[in-house]
Design a protein around this motif. Structure first.
Motif, PDB file in Angstrom:
ATOM      1  N   VAL A 202       0.856  -1.185   0.000  1.00  0.00           N
ATOM      2  CA  VAL A 202       0.000   0.000   0.000  1.00  0.00           C
ATOM      3  C   VAL A 202       0.898   1.243   0.000  1.00  0.00           C
ATOM      4  CG1 VAL A 202      -1.839   1.240   1.213  1.00  0.00           C
ATOM      5  CG2 VAL A 202      -1.770  -1.274   1.287  1.00  0.00           C
ATOM      6  N   TYR A 203       0.606   2.164  -0.927  1.00  0.00           N
ATOM      7  CA  TYR A 203       1.412   3.384  -1.056  1.00  0.00           C
ATOM      8  C   TYR A 203       0.504   4.608  -1.073  1.00  0.00           C
ATOM      9  CZ  TYR A 203      -0.060   3.478  -5.941  1.00  0.00           C
ATOM     10  OH  TYR A 203      -0.812   3.523  -7.093  1.00  0.00           O
ATOM     11  N   ALA A 204       1.080   5.769  -0.799  1.00  0.00           N
ATOM     12  CA  ALA A 204       0.348   7.030  -0.843  1.00  0.00           C
ATOM     13  C   ALA A 204       0.428   7.559  -2.274  1.00  0.00           C
ATOM     14  CB  ALA A 204       0.952   8.026   0.140  1.00  0.00           C
ATOM     15  N   ASP A 205      -0.676   7.533  -2.982  1.00  0.00           N
ATOM     16  CA  ASP A 205      -0.721   7.941  -4.388  1.00  0.00           C
ATOM     17  C   ASP A 205      -0.630   9.464  -4.488  1.00  0.00           C
ATOM     18  OD1 ASP A 205      -1.327   8.510  -7.056  1.00  0.00           O
ATOM     19  OD2 ASP A 205      -2.854   6.947  -7.181  1.00  0.00           O
ATOM     20  N   LYS A 206       0.468   9.958  -5.055  1.00  0.00           N
ATOM     21  CA  LYS A 206       0.692  11.404  -5.181  1.00  0.00           C
ATOM     22  C   LYS A 206      -0.367  12.076  -6.044  1.00  0.00           C
ATOM     23  CE  LYS A 206       5.580  10.609  -5.085  1.00  0.00           C
ATOM     24  NZ  LYS A 206       6.766  10.575  -5.918  1.00  0.00           N
ATOM     25  N   LEU A 207      -0.798  11.394  -7.126  1.00  0.00           N
ATOM     26  CA  LEU A 207      -1.792  11.990  -8.016  1.00  0.00           C
ATOM     27  C   LEU A 207      -3.176  12.045  -7.377  1.00  0.00           C
ATOM     28  CD1 LEU A 207      -0.844  10.488 -11.494  1.00  0.00           C
ATOM     29  CD2 LEU A 207      -0.347  12.767 -10.595  1.00  0.00           C
ATOM     30  N   ALA A 208      -3.378  11.277  -6.316  1.00  0.00           N
ATOM     31  CA  ALA A 208      -4.676  11.265  -5.620  1.00  0.00           C
ATOM     32  C   ALA A 208      -4.552  11.925  -4.245  1.00  0.00           C
ATOM     33  CB  ALA A 208      -5.178   9.835  -5.495  1.00  0.00           C
ATOM     34  N   GLY A 209      -3.636  12.861  -4.119  1.00  0.00           N
ATOM     35  CA  GLY A 209      -3.500  13.597  -2.865  1.00  0.00           C
ATOM     36  C   GLY A 209      -3.026  12.757  -1.693  1.00  0.00           C
ATOM     37  N   GLY A 210      -2.238  11.702  -1.982  1.00  0.00           N
ATOM     38  CA  GLY A 210      -1.696  10.860  -0.920  1.00  0.00           C
ATOM     39  C   GLY A 210      -2.620   9.754  -0.458  1.00  0.00           C
ATOM     40  N   LEU A 211      -3.700   9.515  -1.173  1.00  0.00           N
ATOM     41  CA  LEU A 211      -4.668   8.483  -0.814  1.00  0.00           C
ATOM     42  C   LEU A 211      -3.994   7.107  -0.827  1.00  0.00           C
ATOM     43  CD1 LEU A 211      -7.742   8.225  -0.238  1.00  0.00           C
ATOM     44  CD2 LEU A 211      -8.045   7.833  -2.676  1.00  0.00           C
ATOM     45  N   PRO A 212      -4.110   6.341   0.264  1.00  0.00           N
ATOM     46  CA  PRO A 212      -3.521   5.001   0.288  1.00  0.00           C
ATOM     47  C   PRO A 212      -4.128   4.133  -0.826  1.00  0.00           C
ATOM     48  CG  PRO A 212      -4.093   5.686   2.507  1.00  0.00           C
ATOM     49  CD  PRO A 212      -4.705   6.693   1.564  1.00  0.00           C
ATOM     50  N   THR A 213      -3.266   3.567  -1.655  1.00  0.00           N
ATOM     51  CA  THR A 213      -3.673   2.828  -2.853  1.00  0.00           C
ATOM     52  C   THR A 213      -2.947   1.490  -2.882  1.00  0.00           C
ATOM     53  OG1 THR A 213      -3.966   4.942  -3.972  1.00  0.00           O
ATOM     54  CG2 THR A 213      -3.801   3.003  -5.380  1.00  0.00           C
TER      55      THR A 213
ATOM     56  N   SER B  50      -4.356  -2.970  -7.995  1.00  0.00           N
ATOM     57  CA  SER B  50      -4.425  -2.223  -9.257  1.00  0.00           C
ATOM     58  C   SER B  50      -5.272  -0.975  -9.110  1.00  0.00           C
ATOM     59  CB  SER B  50      -4.948  -3.131 -10.368  1.00  0.00           C
ATOM     60  OG  SER B  50      -4.026  -4.147 -10.642  1.00  0.00           O
ATOM     61  N   GLY B  51      -4.872  -0.102  -8.171  1.00  0.00           N
ATOM     62  CA  GLY B  51      -5.527   1.184  -8.014  1.00  0.00           C
ATOM     63  C   GLY B  51      -6.629   1.245  -6.980  1.00  0.00           C
ATOM     64  N   ARG B  52      -6.782   0.232  -6.179  1.00  0.00           N
ATOM     65  CA  ARG B  52      -7.855   0.196  -5.178  1.00  0.00           C
ATOM     66  C   ARG B  52      -7.545   1.150  -4.034  1.00  0.00           C
ATOM     67  NH1 ARG B  52     -13.092  -1.954  -5.627  1.00  0.00           N
ATOM     68  NH2 ARG B  52     -13.928  -1.621  -3.575  1.00  0.00           N
ATOM     69  N   THR B  53      -8.564   1.866  -3.570  1.00  0.00           N
ATOM     70  CA  THR B  53      -8.393   2.789  -2.444  1.00  0.00           C
ATOM     71  C   THR B  53      -9.370   2.510  -1.305  1.00  0.00           C
ATOM     72  OG1 THR B  53      -9.891   4.387  -3.474  1.00  0.00           O
ATOM     73  CG2 THR B  53      -7.528   4.652  -3.925  1.00  0.00           C
ATOM     74  N   PHE B  54     -10.350   1.652  -1.555  1.00  0.00           N
ATOM     75  CA  PHE B  54     -11.357   1.356  -0.543  1.00  0.00           C
ATOM     76  C   PHE B  54     -11.623  -0.142  -0.538  1.00  0.00           C
ATOM     77  CE2 PHE B  54     -15.553   0.905   1.268  1.00  0.00           C
ATOM     78  CZ  PHE B  54     -15.488   1.790   2.335  1.00  0.00           C
ATOM     79  N   PRO B  55     -11.721  -0.774   0.602  1.00  0.00           N
ATOM     80  CA  PRO B  55     -11.590  -0.163   1.923  1.00  0.00           C
ATOM     81  C   PRO B  55     -10.158   0.290   2.174  1.00  0.00           C
ATOM     82  CG  PRO B  55     -11.777  -2.550   2.133  1.00  0.00           C
ATOM     83  CD  PRO B  55     -11.956  -2.222   0.683  1.00  0.00           C
TER      84      PRO B  55
ATOM     85  N   VAL C 241      -0.759   2.644   4.776  1.00  0.00           N
ATOM     86  CA  VAL C 241       0.410   2.737   3.907  1.00  0.00           C
ATOM     87  C   VAL C 241       1.500   1.830   4.476  1.00  0.00           C
ATOM     88  CG1 VAL C 241       2.244   4.279   3.085  1.00  0.00           C
ATOM     89  CG2 VAL C 241      -0.139   5.049   3.080  1.00  0.00           C
ATOM     90  N   GLY C 242       2.124   1.058   3.591  1.00  0.00           N
ATOM     91  CA  GLY C 242       3.187   0.141   3.995  1.00  0.00           C
ATOM     92  C   GLY C 242       2.727  -1.295   4.190  1.00  0.00           C
ATOM     93  N   GLU C 243       1.415  -1.506   4.345  1.00  0.00           N
ATOM     94  CA  GLU C 243       0.915  -2.877   4.486  1.00  0.00           C
ATOM     95  C   GLU C 243       1.242  -3.654   3.214  1.00  0.00           C
ATOM     96  OE1 GLU C 243      -3.246  -5.405   4.926  1.00  0.00           O
ATOM     97  OE2 GLU C 243      -3.309  -3.246   5.176  1.00  0.00           O
ATOM     98  N   ARG C 244       1.614  -4.901   3.362  1.00  0.00           N
ATOM     99  CA  ARG C 244       1.969  -5.744   2.216  1.00  0.00           C
ATOM    100  C   ARG C 244       0.889  -6.804   2.005  1.00  0.00           C
ATOM    101  NH1 ARG C 244       5.251  -6.458  -1.751  1.00  0.00           N
ATOM    102  NH2 ARG C 244       6.169  -8.472  -2.222  1.00  0.00           N
ATOM    103  N   LEU C 245       0.483  -6.969   0.737  1.00  0.00           N
ATOM    104  CA  LEU C 245      -0.480  -7.996   0.365  1.00  0.00           C
ATOM    105  C   LEU C 245       0.227  -9.028  -0.508  1.00  0.00           C
ATOM    106  CD1 LEU C 245      -2.092  -5.009   0.231  1.00  0.00           C
ATOM    107  CD2 LEU C 245      -3.963  -6.571  -0.084  1.00  0.00           C
TER     108      LEU C 245
END
Length: 170
Positions: free
Chosen positions: A32-43, A46-51, A55-59
């Motif tokens: 999980v990373y903070a998407d810069k283009l989405a204002g830091g939204l944890p992503t 393949s682009g999922r933000t919800f739930p 940030v940093g969690e590994r799947l």
């Protein structure tokens, strides 16, 4: 077979082509990373933000494959809720689903592209994924700044949408 018969073919939710397109444009991020283009939204995946996930969690790859399949199905259903299935073929459906995954369900369903597709103007609707009536890029800005990568994606989606899906021979 007539064009109408091709469009009336049942659509596949979350098919292999859509998942390949998701992985091409979103990549499959296992951390999980903070998407810069989405204002830091944890992503993640393949682009999922919800739930939301921290940030940093590994799947695992298997977890992301499942998340991506669920995402493709969920967003595909949203497209079918706002554009009648008889106005879409598999390619236009997949392209609109990929678009929705990036811009959100409300954005995709409220877009000019969706309006034109609902009105039966397939070619104009597909082109509207990437350009406005004046020919300028649309859906290619983040924070008010033009992003070439987003425009490249919009062009990919528009071209995919414009390509009529070929039916398999029985």
């Amino acid at each position: 077979m007539s064009r109408l018969a091709k469009i009336a073919t049942p659509l596949v939710l979350g098919g292999a082509a859509l998942l390949a397109g998701m992985h091409q444009w979103e990549s499959q991020e296992l951390t999980v990373y903070a998407d810069k283009l989405a204002g830091g939204l944890p992503t993640y995946c393949s682009g999922r933000t919800f739930p939301p996930r921290p940030v940093g969690e590994r799947l695992t790859r298997a977890q992301c494959d499942e998340v991506d399949a669920q995402t493709a199905t969920e967003y595909g259903r949203a497209i079918l809720a706002c554009i009648p299935a008889d106005r879409l073929d598999q390619n236009s459906f997949d392209a609109m689903t990929l678009f929705a995954i990036n811009v959100g369900k409300a954005g995709a369903c409220g877009s000019r592209a969706a309006q034109l597709l609902r009105a039966g103007q397939r070619e104009a609707g597909c082109r509207a994924l990437a350009t406005g009536p004046d020919g300028r890029p649309v859906w290619s800005y983040a924070g008010g700044v033009f992003v070439r990568g987003l425009q490249n994606r919009r062009q990919y989606e528009a071209n995919w949408c414009l390509t009529l899906a070929q039916e398999s021979a029985p």
